[in-house]
Design a protein around this motif. Structure first.
Motif, PDB file in Angstrom:
ATOM      1  N   GLY A 163     -73.486  28.214  -8.243  1.00  0.00           N
ATOM      2  CA  GLY A 163     -74.312  28.244  -9.450  1.00  0.00           C
ATOM      3  C   GLY A 163     -73.875  27.197 -10.470  1.00  0.00           C
ATOM      4  N   ASP A 164     -72.561  27.016 -10.618  1.00  0.00           N
ATOM      5  CA  ASP A 164     -72.058  25.988 -11.536  1.00  0.00           C
ATOM      6  C   ASP A 164     -72.489  24.595 -11.085  1.00  0.00           C
ATOM      7  N   TRP A 165     -72.498  24.366  -9.770  1.00  0.00           N
ATOM      8  CA  TRP A 165     -72.948  23.060  -9.264  1.00  0.00           C
ATOM      9  C   TRP A 165     -74.422  22.868  -9.606  1.00  0.00           C
ATOM     10  N   LYS A 166     -75.202  23.928  -9.433  1.00  0.00           N
ATOM     11  CA  LYS A 166     -76.634  23.838  -9.698  1.00  0.00           C
ATOM     12  C   LYS A 166     -76.909  23.561 -11.175  1.00  0.00           C
ATOM     13  N   ARG A 167     -76.152  24.219 -12.049  1.00  0.00           N
ATOM     14  CA  ARG A 167     -76.342  24.038 -13.491  1.00  0.00           C
ATOM     15  C   ARG A 167     -75.640  22.792 -14.028  1.00  0.00           C
ATOM     16  N   LYS A 168     -75.003  22.044 -13.109  1.00  0.00           N
ATOM     17  CA  LYS A 168     -74.277  20.819 -13.458  1.00  0.00           C
ATOM     18  C   LYS A 168     -73.097  21.079 -14.403  1.00  0.00           C
ATOM     19  N   LYS A 169     -72.556  22.300 -14.328  1.00  0.00           N
ATOM     20  CA  LYS A 169     -71.346  22.620 -15.089  1.00  0.00           C
ATOM     21  C   LYS A 169     -70.123  22.017 -14.411  1.00  0.00           C
ATOM     22  N   SER A 170     -70.214  21.869 -13.099  1.00  0.00           N
ATOM     23  CA  SER A 170     -69.129  21.275 -12.323  1.00  0.00           C
ATOM     24  C   SER A 170     -69.721  20.668 -11.061  1.00  0.00           C
ATOM     25  N   THR A 171     -68.884  19.949 -10.338  1.00  0.00           N
ATOM     26  CA  THR A 171     -69.284  19.409  -9.038  1.00  0.00           C
ATOM     27  C   THR A 171     -68.301  19.919  -7.993  1.00  0.00           C
ATOM     28  N   PRO A 172     -68.694  19.907  -6.736  1.00  0.00           N
ATOM     29  CA  PRO A 172     -67.785  20.387  -5.692  1.00  0.00           C
ATOM     30  C   PRO A 172     -66.500  19.568  -5.660  1.00  0.00           C
ATOM     31  N   GLY A 173     -65.389  20.241  -5.434  1.00  0.00           N
ATOM     32  CA  GLY A 173     -64.112  19.558  -5.274  1.00  0.00           C
ATOM     33  C   GLY A 173     -64.061  18.831  -3.940  1.00  0.00           C
ATOM     34  N   THR A 174     -63.068  18.001  -3.792  1.00  0.00           N
ATOM     35  CA  THR A 174     -62.914  17.192  -2.583  1.00  0.00           C
ATOM     36  C   THR A 174     -62.898  18.052  -1.325  1.00  0.00           C
ATOM     37  N   HIS A 175     -62.140  19.143  -1.347  1.00  0.00           N
ATOM     38  CA  HIS A 175     -62.061  19.982  -0.146  1.00  0.00           C
ATOM     39  C   HIS A 175     -63.426  20.568   0.211  1.00  0.00           C
ATOM     40  N   HIS A 176     -64.217  20.939  -0.806  1.00  0.00           N
ATOM     41  CA  HIS A 176     -65.567  21.441  -0.523  1.00  0.00           C
ATOM     42  C   HIS A 176     -66.457  20.326   0.022  1.00  0.00           C
TER      43      HIS A 176
ATOM     44  N   GLU B  20     -81.914  23.319   3.166  1.00  0.00           N
ATOM     45  CA  GLU B  20     -83.321  23.495   3.534  1.00  0.00           C
ATOM     46  C   GLU B  20     -83.603  22.924   4.921  1.00  0.00           C
ATOM     47  N   GLN B  21     -83.071  21.731   5.197  1.00  0.00           N
ATOM     48  CA  GLN B  21     -83.298  21.096   6.493  1.00  0.00           C
ATOM     49  C   GLN B  21     -82.696  21.906   7.638  1.00  0.00           C
ATOM     50  N   LYS B  22     -81.569  22.550   7.378  1.00  0.00           N
ATOM     51  CA  LYS B  22     -80.917  23.358   8.415  1.00  0.00           C
ATOM     52  C   LYS B  22     -81.625  24.696   8.597  1.00  0.00           C
ATOM     53  N   GLY B  23     -82.457  25.067   7.625  1.00  0.00           N
ATOM     54  CA  GLY B  23     -83.208  26.311   7.736  1.00  0.00           C
ATOM     55  C   GLY B  23     -82.374  27.550   7.496  1.00  0.00           C
ATOM     56  N   ILE B  24     -81.386  27.437   6.619  1.00  0.00           N
ATOM     57  CA  ILE B  24     -80.561  28.598   6.289  1.00  0.00           C
ATOM     58  C   ILE B  24     -80.745  28.921   4.807  1.00  0.00           C
ATOM     59  N   THR B  25     -80.309  30.094   4.428  1.00  0.00           N
ATOM     60  CA  THR B  25     -80.387  30.467   3.018  1.00  0.00           C
ATOM     61  C   THR B  25     -79.161  29.933   2.288  1.00  0.00           C
ATOM     62  N   LYS B  26     -79.273  29.856   0.974  1.00  0.00           N
ATOM     63  CA  LYS B  26     -78.129  29.419   0.164  1.00  0.00           C
ATOM     64  C   LYS B  26     -76.989  30.430   0.290  1.00  0.00           C
ATOM     65  N   LYS B  27     -77.348  31.696   0.380  1.00  0.00           N
ATOM     66  CA  LYS B  27     -76.340  32.744   0.535  1.00  0.00           C
ATOM     67  C   LYS B  27     -75.590  32.567   1.849  1.00  0.00           C
TER      68      LYS B  27
ATOM     69  N   PHE C  64     -75.692  18.050  -5.796  1.00  0.00           N
ATOM     70  CA  PHE C  64     -76.303  19.356  -5.569  1.00  0.00           C
ATOM     71  C   PHE C  64     -77.686  19.216  -4.942  1.00  0.00           C
ATOM     72  N   ASP C  65     -78.471  18.233  -5.396  1.00  0.00           N
ATOM     73  CA  ASP C  65     -79.802  18.011  -4.802  1.00  0.00           C
ATOM     74  C   ASP C  65     -79.676  17.724  -3.307  1.00  0.00           C
ATOM     75  N   ARG C  66     -78.672  16.919  -2.944  1.00  0.00           N
ATOM     76  CA  ARG C  66     -78.481  16.600  -1.524  1.00  0.00           C
ATOM     77  C   ARG C  66     -78.017  17.826  -0.743  1.00  0.00           C
ATOM     78  N   ILE C  67     -77.167  18.651  -1.356  1.00  0.00           N
ATOM     79  CA  ILE C  67     -76.720  19.885  -0.688  1.00  0.00           C
ATOM     80  C   ILE C  67     -77.913  20.824  -0.478  1.00  0.00           C
ATOM     81  N   GLU C  68     -78.727  20.995  -1.492  1.00  0.00           N
ATOM     82  CA  GLU C  68     -79.922  21.843  -1.346  1.00  0.00           C
ATOM     83  C   GLU C  68     -80.839  21.314  -0.248  1.00  0.00           C
ATOM     84  N   TYR C  69     -81.012  20.010  -0.200  1.00  0.00           N
ATOM     85  CA  TYR C  69     -81.842  19.383   0.829  1.00  0.00           C
ATOM     86  C   TYR C  69     -81.292  19.705   2.220  1.00  0.00           C
ATOM     87  N   LEU C  70     -79.968  19.580   2.389  1.00  0.00           N
ATOM     88  CA  LEU C  70     -79.350  19.857   3.692  1.00  0.00           C
ATOM     89  C   LEU C  70     -79.515  21.324   4.085  1.00  0.00           C
TER      90      LEU C  70
END
Length: 121
Positions: free
Chosen positions: A34-47, A13-20, A5-11
């Motif tokens: 939100g679940d990824w952010k709260r570490k309730k789950s991680t993205p699946g392979t397809h994501h 931010e670097q692309k200059g787009i909103t999370k939405k 999730f930290d790497r996704i947030e970084y990307l």
């Protein structure tokens, strides 16, 4: 960066787009994000594949935070070591059937991207 999730947030931010915007463009629900952010789950392979493709980063980096392995290119058959003809990101040798599946998936992904590009033109 410690987590996927930290790497996704970084990307994002670097692309200059909103999370939405990111979620909308990749058709990811805000609940999953939100679940990824709260570490309730991680993205699946397809994501993970779609996210790596969207940001043009390797799955090794996205999942593990590792840069590419020596001798591996990032385009085409790049994920196969030229010397061993097996996936370089795997520590054990893949069976021929598994290698063929991956080659077919890469070809299918290219086909889908080409069709999407044609539709968007």
């Amino acid at each position: 960066m410690q987590s996927i999730f930290d790497r996704i947030e970084y990307l994002i931010e670097q692309k200059g787009i909103t999370k939405k915007s990111f979620c909308e463009q990749l058709n990811i629900s805000s609940g999953h994000f939100g679940d990824w952010k709260r570490k309730k789950s991680t993205p699946g392979t397809h994501h993970l594949i779609r996210i790596a493709e969207f940001f043009h980063v390797s799955l090794d980096w996205l999942i593990l935070g590792k840069s590419t392995v020596d001798g591996v290119r990032e385009e085409g058959e790049a994920y196969f070591s030229a010397q061993m003809r097996q996936l370089s990101c795997q520590s054990e040798e893949l069976l021929p059937k598994e290698q063929e599946f991956i080659k077919e998936y890469i070809a299918f992904t290219r086909y889908r991207r080409q069709k999407q590009d044609e539709e968007n033109s």
